[in-house]
Design a protein around this motif. Structure first.
Motif, PDB file in Angstrom:
ATOM      1  N   PRO A 283      -2.963   5.715 -10.247  1.00 31.05           N
ATOM      2  CA  PRO A 283      -2.478   6.817  -9.415  1.00 31.05           C
ATOM      3  C   PRO A 283      -1.427   6.323  -8.422  1.00 31.05           C
ATOM      4  O   PRO A 283      -1.613   5.295  -7.768  1.00 31.05           O
ATOM      5  CB  PRO A 283      -3.738   7.311  -8.696  1.00 31.05           C
ATOM      6  CG  PRO A 283      -4.863   6.907  -9.610  1.00 31.05           C
ATOM      7  CD  PRO A 283      -4.440   5.601 -10.195  1.00 31.05           C
ATOM      8  N   ILE A 284      -0.340   7.052  -8.320  1.00 30.24           N
ATOM      9  CA  ILE A 284       0.755   6.659  -7.426  1.00 30.24           C
ATOM     10  C   ILE A 284       0.395   7.006  -5.981  1.00 30.24           C
ATOM     11  O   ILE A 284      -0.260   8.008  -5.708  1.00 30.24           O
ATOM     12  CB  ILE A 284       2.058   7.382  -7.827  1.00 30.24           C
ATOM     13  CG1 ILE A 284       2.473   6.961  -9.238  1.00 30.24           C
ATOM     14  CG2 ILE A 284       3.178   7.068  -6.851  1.00 30.24           C
ATOM     15  CD1 ILE A 284       2.722   5.481  -9.402  1.00 30.24           C
ATOM     16  N   PHE A 285       0.834   6.171  -5.068  1.00 31.82           N
ATOM     17  CA  PHE A 285       0.634   6.455  -3.647  1.00 31.82           C
ATOM     18  C   PHE A 285       1.776   5.841  -2.844  1.00 31.82           C
ATOM     19  O   PHE A 285       2.472   4.924  -3.300  1.00 31.82           O
ATOM     20  CB  PHE A 285      -0.706   5.902  -3.141  1.00 31.82           C
ATOM     21  CG  PHE A 285      -0.869   4.412  -3.298  1.00 31.82           C
ATOM     22  CD1 PHE A 285      -0.300   3.526  -2.387  1.00 31.82           C
ATOM     23  CD2 PHE A 285      -1.589   3.884  -4.365  1.00 31.82           C
ATOM     24  CE1 PHE A 285      -0.447   2.150  -2.531  1.00 31.82           C
ATOM     25  CE2 PHE A 285      -1.742   2.516  -4.523  1.00 31.82           C
ATOM     26  CZ  PHE A 285      -1.170   1.643  -3.602  1.00 31.82           C
ATOM     27  N   ALA A 286       1.961   6.378  -1.646  1.00 36.24           N
ATOM     28  CA  ALA A 286       2.929   5.829  -0.699  1.00 36.24           C
ATOM     29  C   ALA A 286       2.271   5.881   0.674  1.00 36.24           C
ATOM     30  O   ALA A 286       1.941   6.965   1.170  1.00 36.24           O
ATOM     31  CB  ALA A 286       4.223   6.624  -0.718  1.00 36.24           C
ATOM     32  N   LEU A 287       2.040   4.722   1.279  1.00 35.58           N
ATOM     33  CA  LEU A 287       1.325   4.642   2.552  1.00 35.58           C
ATOM     34  C   LEU A 287       2.116   3.803   3.560  1.00 35.58           C
ATOM     35  O   LEU A 287       2.926   2.958   3.176  1.00 35.58           O
ATOM     36  CB  LEU A 287      -0.059   4.006   2.339  1.00 35.58           C
ATOM     37  CG  LEU A 287      -1.050   4.763   1.452  1.00 35.58           C
ATOM     38  CD1 LEU A 287      -2.280   3.893   1.181  1.00 35.58           C
ATOM     39  CD2 LEU A 287      -1.474   6.077   2.091  1.00 35.58           C
ATOM     40  N   MET A 288       1.815   4.026   4.826  1.00 36.81           N
ATOM     41  CA  MET A 288       2.433   3.234   5.885  1.00 36.81           C
ATOM     42  C   MET A 288       1.600   1.980   6.132  1.00 36.81           C
ATOM     43  O   MET A 288       0.374   2.026   6.124  1.00 36.81           O
ATOM     44  CB  MET A 288       2.520   4.044   7.174  1.00 36.81           C
ATOM     45  CG  MET A 288       3.274   5.362   7.033  1.00 36.81           C
ATOM     46  SD  MET A 288       4.974   5.173   6.472  1.00 36.81           S
ATOM     47  CE  MET A 288       5.712   4.365   7.903  1.00 36.81           C
ATOM     48  N   ASN A 289       2.300   0.867   6.376  1.00 35.50           N
ATOM     49  CA  ASN A 289       1.577  -0.350   6.721  1.00 35.50           C
ATOM     50  C   ASN A 289       1.546  -0.530   8.238  1.00 35.50           C
ATOM     51  O   ASN A 289       2.086   0.300   8.990  1.00 35.50           O
ATOM     52  CB  ASN A 289       2.159  -1.574   6.007  1.00 35.50           C
ATOM     53  CG  ASN A 289       3.565  -1.908   6.459  1.00 35.50           C
ATOM     54  OD1 ASN A 289       4.057  -1.409   7.478  1.00 35.50           O
ATOM     55  ND2 ASN A 289       4.225  -2.777   5.710  1.00 35.50           N
ATOM     56  N   LEU A 290       0.925  -1.596   8.696  1.00 34.38           N
ATOM     57  CA  LEU A 290       0.768  -1.799  10.139  1.00 34.38           C
ATOM     58  C   LEU A 290       2.088  -2.077  10.850  1.00 34.38           C
ATOM     59  O   LEU A 290       2.174  -1.993  12.078  1.00 34.38           O
ATOM     60  CB  LEU A 290      -0.214  -2.953  10.406  1.00 34.38           C
ATOM     61  CG  LEU A 290      -1.673  -2.708  10.006  1.00 34.38           C
ATOM     62  CD1 LEU A 290      -2.525  -3.912  10.395  1.00 34.38           C
ATOM     63  CD2 LEU A 290      -2.227  -1.441  10.647  1.00 34.38           C
ATOM     64  N   LYS A 291       3.130  -2.374  10.092  1.00 32.05           N
ATOM     65  CA  LYS A 291       4.454  -2.617  10.688  1.00 32.05           C
ATOM     66  C   LYS A 291       5.279  -1.332  10.766  1.00 32.05           C
ATOM     67  O   LYS A 291       6.427  -1.351  11.211  1.00 32.05           O
ATOM     68  CB  LYS A 291       5.220  -3.653   9.858  1.00 32.05           C
ATOM     69  CG  LYS A 291       4.574  -5.024   9.832  1.00 32.05           C
ATOM     70  CD  LYS A 291       5.368  -5.966   8.930  1.00 32.05           C
ATOM     71  CE  LYS A 291       4.711  -7.341   8.858  1.00 32.05           C
ATOM     72  NZ  LYS A 291       5.448  -8.254   7.938  1.00 32.05           N
TER      73      LYS A 291
END
Length: 665
Positions: free
Chosen positions: A510-518
């Motif tokens: 499954p495709i996803f796009a998430l923000m990282n801690l930076k």
């Protein structure tokens, strides 16, 4: 022509073929009927359980016949069965003796008058029959299922069946079972109201919220509110994510019932959370004083007993031997006390300090385990054999600790003898224990045994850096050591490849796009062409944190490989200041992970988007995605050592790379 489902039983579905007299399909109907008959036959041959009665009475012997044909355990030897029986709200496992009769197995489960539910779990070694429907029966009284039988059926569908027997959870079926339980005994609805409404909210958020609010209104309208009513209201507000409302009700509970159950549990939980030994001791003494507990009375003493092990452990960490002994001596359970002694001893061994005292209590831990073998078996074991096997496992682990301490004290012969006992009792299953065994053999000058056991362990995939050094120190072969060692590792690699090949899958990730801690957006689709290791974790997850030293080793190993990427997705983290919690935790470590934050579901804040897409039931859970965007492996849990984690990842990454190239041709 059309096909319709005619009827469905536990074992099979029968399909009815209806053919129009003028159908142009008449020429093909024979083939179709043949295929449908094959379907019916294959379904009827699937593994099954038949109980001796469709309405088994509680208190009577429950017999069953198990046919593994068509299932994962078909034709496998040494079949085991555990019956999980329920009595009131407790689970009592029972080891069932199976008798083979042709292709089937027969067994009996003893029940008592209060037995409500029986769940059967079958296994051969680590292989389990995880039939999604499970094998269970409700128990009857006077020809009818009891209310608690329906209650346990609800728990079965709410995850109990999945945890114990690999059955598929079904919240809708859980609700139906709960409703049946309440019909038989309406008093159960009040007792299990929060659990029931939690399910309602999970199935239908709007309808569940309306039901929950109705219950809050009804409880608030009660003229004689008791503590239980108020805590129930607070719990229902918590279900609705109305924290301020819940907190205000809990404040009322504290004011109206300062010596009540809720305040006591809050104080007790605070004690368990406290790390400072002196403060913890002060809190326990305050609890005794505030609640006027008379420790000469068993009922009052039982309320405090659980804190003694906590206090002993805290004082052990504080290196206060006197207080450690004082509170340890108040612990009555031999196995709990042995565990306390071993924890203290192992911490000392790791730091190489307080060795004389640590070795003394380490020896005591072994004596306690041996003495516990004569004690009555605890209820949570299914058989005496299982209980003794568990004790042997503890003995092996604690003997390993004692051997390390003896080695540090320069008592090499004693250390070797004890380590030999430890690895034997542990069936040579721990790579770390085996590595220490080889080291102790080398120190004792038993070079032939070093070679024999090191070769065995390395070929089994249990080699360590220290074992390699020990083997090299005694190697006298004609070829170079590196060539010799590589040949041993090659055997292990081939075994591992064969094992992982059986576990290899091929399904779109499954495709996803998430923000990282930076603050950077990380898109899985943008990483196509790379093997991506997706690791789901949370700061509260002990096994997740335990796996991270190995994960860091793997990150370091592949940091210059442009075809490998690691993504650590923080999920199931429910704190309001969640990002700060994760950043603060990371700041206490030296890890260089690319940590992404899973997003909460907009419609249901108790769920997280990406982990739901990946259908993850528990963490830690790793997914290895190949360069074409397909999941090739999933790995649940922690292998037990940093080196083991790296070796597992090495194999999965190598095979995922190969799969990427093959699919691209």
């Amino acid at each position: 022509m059309f096909i319709t489902k005619f009827c469905k039983s536990q074992k099979q579905t029968i399909y009815l073929v209806v053919v129009s007299p003028n159908s142009c399909f008449m020429k093909k109907i024979s083939l179709l009927i043949f295929l449908l008959m094959a379907l019916v036959i294959s379904r009827s041959n699937a593994q099954s359980v038949k109980f001796s009665s469709a309405a088994p009475e509680a208190g009577q012997l429950l017999s069953f016949v198990y046919d593994p044909s068509g299932g994962k355990l078909d034709k496998l030897a040494d079949l085991k069965c555990t019956a999980y029986t329920t009595i009131n709200t407790k689970i009592k496992p029972v080891q069932v003796t199976l008798t083979k009769d042709g292709q089937v197995f027969k067994g009996d489960v003893p029940t008592v008058d209060s037995t409500a539910f029986v769940l059967l779990a079958f296994s051969v070694g680590k292989e389990k029959d995880d039939n999604p429907n499970g094998y269970y029966t409700l128990m009857y009284k006077g020809g009818k299922p009891t209310a608690m039988a329906y209650y346990w059926e609800a728990q079965f569908y709410n995850g109990y069946g999945a945890a114990y027997a690999g059955a598929k959870a079904d919240k809708n079926k859980a609700l139906i079972a709960f409703d049946k339980a309440f019909t038989v005994d309406l008093a159960l609805k009040s007792k299990f109201l929060v659990n029931y409404l939690s399910l309602q909210l999970a199935v239908d958020k709007v309808a569940g919220a309306n039901m929950t609010n109705d219950q809050i209104t009804a409880l608030n309208a009660s003229k004689n509110q008791k503590e239980d009513d108020l805590t129930k209201i607070a719990s229902l507000y918590t279900l609705l994510k109305k924290k301020p409302a819940a907190d205000s009700v809990y404040a009322i509970v504290k004011t109206k019932y300062p010596k009540g159950t809720y305040v006591y549990s809050q104080n007790a939980n605070a004690i368990y959370r406290e790390k400072d030994a002196a403060k913890m001791e002060e809190m326990v003494n305050s609890l005794i004083k505030d609640y006027n507990l008379d420790l000469s009375k068993k009922a009052d003493a039982d309320k405090i007993t659980g804190f003694y092990a906590q206090l002993a452990s805290a004082y052990g960490l504080a290196k206060n031997n006197e207080k450690f002994e004082f509170y340890s001596n108040k612990v009555t359970s031999k196995t709990t006390l042995a565990s306390l002694y071993n924890s203290y001893a192992w911490a000392s061994a790791e730091k190489k300090e307080n060795l004389e005292y640590a070795s003394k209590i380490s020896k005591k831990s072994l004596e306690l385990i041996e003495a516990a073998k004569n004690d009555p078996m605890p209820d949570y074991y299914s058989s005496k054999d299982e209980y003794l096997k568990g004790l042997d496992g503890s003995y092996a682990s604690y003997a390993d600790t004692y051997a390390v301490l003896l080695d540090q004290l320069g008592k090499y012969e004693e250390a070797l003898k004890l380590q030999e006992e430890a690895v034997t009792k542990n069936n040579f299953s721990s790579a770390e224990m085996n590595s220490r065994y080889v080291t102790f053999l080398a120190k004792a000058g038993k070079n032939d045994k070093v070679v024999t056991y090191a070769e065995r362990f390395i070929k089994d995939g249990q080699g360590t850096d220290q074992m390699k050094l020990d083997l090299k120190s005694v190697y006298r072969g004609t070829t170079s050591f590196d060539v010799y060692y590589a040949a041993l590792e090659k055997v292990a690699i081939e075994k591992e490849k064969a094992k992982w090949a059986k576990e290899m899958i091929n399904m779109p990730a499954p495709i996803f796009a998430l923000m990282n801690l930076k603050g950077e957006k990380v898109d899985l689709a943008a990483l196509k062409g790379k093997v991506v290791i997706v690791d789901y974790w949370a700061t509260w997850c002990g096994p997740c944190i335990a796996s991270f030293p190995g994960m860091q080793k793997a990150v370091d190993k592949y940091k210059n490989d442009p075809n490998v990427a690691f993504l650590f997705i923080n999920t199931l983290q429910t704190e309001e200041a969640r990002e700060k919690v994760v950043k603060d935790w990371l700041a206490t470590t030296t890890y260089t992970f690319n940590i992404l934050l899973d997003t909460k579901n907009k419609d249901d804040q108790s769920k997280f988007d990406v982990i739901e897409k990946y259908k993850v039931d528990g963490i830690p859970n790793k997914f290895i995605v190949d360069g074409n965007g397909n999941i090739r492996f999933t790995k649940v849990g922690f292998s037990g050592s940093a080196e083991g984690t790296v070796k597992e990842l090495d194999m999965m990454i190598e095979m995922a790379k190969a799969a990427t190239k093959t699919a691209s041709k």
